[in-house]
Design an enzyme around this catalytic site. Structure first.
Site, short mmCIF file in Angstrom:
data_model
loop_
_atom_site.label_atom_id
_atom_site.label_comp_id
_atom_site.label_asym_id
_atom_site.label_seq_id
_atom_site.Cartn_x
_atom_site.Cartn_y
_atom_site.Cartn_z
N ASN A 1 0.87 -1.18 0.00
CA ASN A 1 0.00 0.00 0.00
C ASN A 1 0.91 1.22 0.00
O ASN A 1 1.46 1.59 1.03
CB ASN A 1 -0.89 -0.04 1.25
N HIS B 1 -9.65 1.25 4.67
CA HIS B 1 -8.38 1.48 5.38
C HIS B 1 -8.63 2.45 6.54
O HIS B 1 -9.41 3.39 6.40
CB HIS B 1 -7.33 2.02 4.42
P1 PGA Z 1 2.66 0.48 7.63
O1 PGA Z 1 1.19 0.65 6.97
O2 PGA Z 1 3.21 -0.82 7.10
O3 PGA Z 1 3.42 1.67 7.16
O4 PGA Z 1 2.46 0.43 9.11
C1 PGA Z 1 0.34 -0.44 6.77
C2 PGA Z 1 -0.97 0.01 6.18
O5 PGA Z 1 -1.47 1.07 6.58
O6 PGA Z 1 -1.54 -0.67 5.31
#
Ligand code: PGA
Length: 257
Positions: A9, A96
């Site tokens: 993502n 999300h």
């Molecule tokens: P992060 O984000 O790996 O930077 O903690 C994960 C996400 O929000 O999908």
């Protein structure tokens, strides 16, 4: 047997050149679909066509980070699911926590989007997860149940096959604080039981549940080894090929019975 799924993502990061460079490097590292792990990247909307080109013919699939549930029309600033399919997306991330908490998206809207995406032929990465205060108040399972109930409203046993769940504790996202393997396994097992009750045991056994929240090369393996963790939704670490690839390779190296 559930095949691992590792999705990047990218959030609101990179520019055209760096997006295409990263996608190209990933496509070279994953030239064809890996048997044990499915791989996808979810760039910002403007870079979807360029990234689609960069990963074309490789084992890397394309996803978007959001969609609007209505047919194309007068929705200024929104993007329809048909448009995502048109530029080569297979996946869309919905629900999300950054959209829930910063943009105010509620489960009712997320369920509309989920239904529209699935009906149009997209596959959905549906995110759920509790905040720190909810966890501290002992409400984690209650919050997950509520989000699952609301976000999957109107999704029947056929449509659920096109959905992957991502458990993303809000307190672990972008903070460097990862859930312990026990916390992740416990939440995933709870979500799987929820699926068994809401749908049936076969669907619960087949639905993939990803973990997300500060997944890094250093912690990926121990998280992915948990019986109910079927992959990772990776934010920060998906922006560097040297961080993202080891996570994919960790998944590729694990065999669960
Ligand atoms: P992060 O984000 O790996 O930077 O903690 C994960 C996400 O929000 O999908």
């Amino acid at each position: 047997m559930r095949r691992f799924f590792v999705a990047g993502n990218w959030k609101m990061n990179l520019l055209a050149r760096s997006a295409v460079e990263l996608a190209g490097a990933l496509a070279r590292a994953v030239p064809a679909a890996f048997p044990n792990v499915q791989v996808a990247v979810c760039p910002p909307f403007p870079y979807l066509p360029a990234v689609a080109g960069a990963v074309s013919g490789s084992g890397v699939e394309l996803g978007a980070q959001n969609a609007w549930h209505e047919m194309p029309g007068a929705y200024t600033g929104e993007v329809a699911v048909e448009m995502l399919l048109d530029v080569g997306c297979r996946w869309v991330i919905l629900g999300h926590s950054e959209r829930r908490l910063i943009l105010g998206e509620a489960d009712e809207l997320i369920s509309r989007k989920t239904r529209a995406a699935v009906a149009a032929g997209l596959e959905v990465i549906l995110c759920v997860g509790e905040t720190l205060s909810q966890r501290q108040a002992g409400q984690t399972e209650q919050v997950l149940d509520f989000q699952m109930q609301g976000s999957l409203a109107g999704i029947d046993y056929r449509a659920i096959g096109r959905i992957v769940i991502a458990y993303e504790p809000v307190w672990a996202i972008g903070t460097g604080v990862t859930a312990t393997t026990e916390q992740a396994q416990s939440a995933h097992s709870h979500l799987r039981k929820w699926l068994a009750t809401r749908y049936n045991p076969r669907i619960a056994a087949e639905t993939r549940i990803l973990y997300g929240g500060s997944v890094k090369p250093q912690n990926a393996r121990s998280l992915l080894e948990q019986p109910d963790v079927d992959g990772a939704l990776v934010g920060g670490a998906s922006l560097k090929i040297d961080d993202f690839l080891p996570i994919i390779r960790a998944a590729e190296g694990i065999r669960k019975s």
